[in-house]
Design an enzyme around this catalytic site. Structure first.
Site, short mmCIF file in Angstrom:
data_model
loop_
_atom_site.label_atom_id
_atom_site.label_comp_id
_atom_site.label_asym_id
_atom_site.label_seq_id
_atom_site.Cartn_x
_atom_site.Cartn_y
_atom_site.Cartn_z
N SER A 76 34.42 34.90 30.27
CA SER A 76 35.32 35.95 29.60
C SER A 76 36.85 35.61 29.58
CB SER A 76 35.07 37.31 30.58
OG SER A 76 35.30 37.12 31.85
N GLU A 124 38.64 37.34 44.74
CA GLU A 124 39.85 37.26 43.99
C GLU A 124 41.17 36.97 44.93
OE1 GLU A 124 37.74 39.64 43.58
OE2 GLU A 124 36.93 39.18 41.58
#
Lengths: 315, 286
Positions: free
Chosen positions: A35, A56
């Site tokens: 993506s 993250e």
């Protein structure tokens, strides 16, 4: 202006070209290889593609350490998670530390329309532009996206690059030269100025074209850099007349707010802020949501007419 | 002491006794700084003092005249509130003049309330928000591998800090890249801001947790220089895995009335307390 491009393709091509010429360039991702359009990068530079899995905070923290070791990390992932989950790492490890890291938020705004509000990223511009030392860039088309990648790499310091996945037409010519902090007049106008960035720029241009057919002269200012913002361009627009801002983002703290901050402290003029009006968006296709929130050329025209009526124009 | 004061020359290796003496000098600075600022975190600074001393005066490859030397070993004090111990070590090691120490927390001081890499020579990473230092250290270690450099990265965290989720994201990631150039040191003093760690949110068994994440685990007494130095010096010979040194420490170590008392996590001594503390530390020096 008819052919549509997914700007992530321009992003990944530019990053690949950069990486070929500069061994310091590395890419990090959070289980978002495809993506983020990093598949070619991972094939050509497997040792320079660092996939940290679904983590993250760690990804952005590691990027700061890599920058400390002389690398130029591009951290790539869905903007909703990258900015939201790792915001404190962006603040402390990147911005406060002035780390040479580029945070590349993919599929921002309402691009993940049908995935729902968890995946919509309509606060990222506000979050990042509130942080000192950050540079926030929202490119309008594939040409500007590629240029923004080069500019981010050439700039020494933290950058947030906000990308979409919604295909958009090119609004800049091949000779366009993006510069951090400089807005671009894509069309001049004397009655009203439409300030937009990202996916909304082509819609602003269409609106200006339609308005011209009714005798309304609308300028279009592409505010690709939200921080540092181009104050001079905003003052020029404000001197000409009212301003409409258009953003694929909440109107709380984003482009409209950034423009208004300049307008009210320099050359007050009447404004309308188009964007998502402080609500979580429902699930729906991106196109449907953009219409739902009035982020269309037709609605920009409607708002312009209304604004100018209030100004005493056109009866 | 004579060997320590010239320790900027790499050819001189301070002895265990030299290091013990220097740790007391560092402790003296910690008390003096926090007393002068009338704010700061003495407990966690004192618990880390012996390990930080061993790192800066014997283990780490550094050049105080060139703080950004690319081949230097790196240290991150991820438990950033303990920065007085870091500042004291950096000053004694020659990164900046000792006169800065008493400017701690003052307006325009190079010594911020939590260490700022852009203000303090020798500080490799800005700290202050817990749980972030290992991730940054991991990135530095990874950059070293990618560049084929042989520097080593040391990150010190607190036991309370191990409650932060990002610590375990990094713990999971470091073995994935076989980062044998990364060593985490847990200053396991058993006390966090509010009370004893075991009461607030237990983090034990720490050694089992790190082993389960596939780290090389070493457990030591974090105040015995005879254990600290060999442990720190052993990690460079470990290949293929990162190392964690879990150091059992005592919060407030070296000042009897501060030892193992949660209230000294973030309180400054008054004049009388500072005097008493400095007297005890001087006693320890002898």
């Amino acid at each position: 202006m008819s052919q549509l491009h997914d700007c992530r393709d321009a992003f990944s091509a530019a990053l690949l070209e950069l990486a070929q010429g500069d061994a310091r360039v590395v890419a990090l991702t959070n289980d978002s290889l495809s993506s983020s359009k990093l598949t070619s990068f991972s094939r050509l530079f497997p040792e320079r593609l660092i996939n940290l899995g679904i983590a993250e905070q760690n990804t952005v923290g590691i990027a700061s350490g890599l920058a400390n070791g002389g690398k130029i990390p591009f951290v790539c992932g869905a903007s909703c998670f990258l900015t939201g989950r790792a915001l404190e790492q962006i603040k402390v490890d990147l911005a406060y530390s002035r780390a040479n890291v580029k945070v590349c938020g993919m599929s921002s705004g309402l691009a993940y329309g049908a995935l729902g509000a968890t995946h919509h990223s309509i606060e990222d511009m506000a979050w990042t532009r509130a942080i000192a030392n950050m540079v926030v860039i929202v490119p309008a088309d594939s040409i500007e996206t590629a240029q923004a990648v080069y500019a981010a790499a050439a700039y020494e310091g933290p950058v947030f690059l906000r990308l979409s996945r919604m295909p958009v037409p090119d609004v800049h010519g091949r000779d366009y030269q993006f510069e951090i902090g400089r807005a671009t007049w894509l069309r001049s106008g004397t009655d009203v100025t439409i300030v937009a960035n990202g996916t909304m720029v082509s819609r602003a241009l269409t609106a200006a074209h339609l308005l011209a057919q009714e005798g309304i002269s609308a300028g279009v200012l592409n505010m690709a850099t939200v921080r540092p913002i181009d104050q001079a361009a905003i003052v020029t627009a404000a001197e000409r007349g009212p301003i409409i801002t258009v953003e694929e983002h909440t109107i709380y703290g984003g482009l409209g707010s950034a423009v208004a901050e300049v307008v009210v402290t320099t050359r007050p003029t009447r404004m309308r802020l188009l964007g998502i009006p402080g609500v979580f968006a429902p699930t729906g296709s991106t196109q449907w949501l953009l219409e739902y929130f009035g982020l269309t050329a037709q609605n920009i025209c409607e708002v312009a007419r209304d604004l100018l009526r209030g100004d005493g124009h056109h009866g | 002491m004579s060997a320590i004061t010239t320790a900027t020359q790499a050819d001189i290796q301070p002895s265990i006794d030299d290091l013990k003496a220097m740790a007391q000098v560092i402790r003296r600075h910690i008390i003096t700084m926090i007393h002068a600022a009338q704010a700061g975190h003495p407990g966690g600074s004192l618990s880390a003092a012996d390990i930080v001393t061993a790192l800066y005066f014997r283990v780490m490859r550094l050049d105080p005249a060139n703080p950004s030397w690319p081949d230097r070993d790196r240290f991150i004090l991820s438990k950033g509130h303990a920065c007085p111990v870091w500042y004291a070590a950096l000053a004694e090691r020659g990164f900046f003049d000792r006169s800065h120490l008493t400017t701690l927390r003052q307006l325009n001081s190079i010594l911020q309330g939590h260490a700022d890499m852009r203000k303090t020579p020798g500080v490799d990473m800005t700290v202050g928000s817990l749980g972030q230092g290992i991730c940054a250290g991991l990135g530095m270690a990874l950059a070293g591998k990618l560049h084929g450099k042989d520097y080593h990265v040391y990150v010190m965290i607190g036991d309370g800090e191990a409650q932060e989720g990002a610590v375990w994201e990094a713990a999971m990631a470091a073995p994935r890249w076989r980062l044998d150039n990364l060593t985490v040191i847990v200053d396991n003093n058993g006390i966090q801001n509010d009370a004893f760690t075991a009461e607030i949110m237990p983090v034990e068994p720490l050694a089992d947790k790190w082993r389960a994440f596939r780290w090389n685990v070493i457990e030591i007494d974090g105040h015995r220089m005879e254990e600290i130095v060999p442990a720190l010096e052993s990690v460079k010979a470990i290949k293929g895995v990162p190392t964690v040194i879990i150091a059992k420490t005592i919060k407030g170590r070296g000042v009897s009335f501060m030892e193992n008392v949660p209230a000294w996590h973030g309180a400054a001594p008054n004049d009388a307390q500072a005097q008493a503390a400095l007297a005890e530390i001087a006693e320890g020096l002898r």
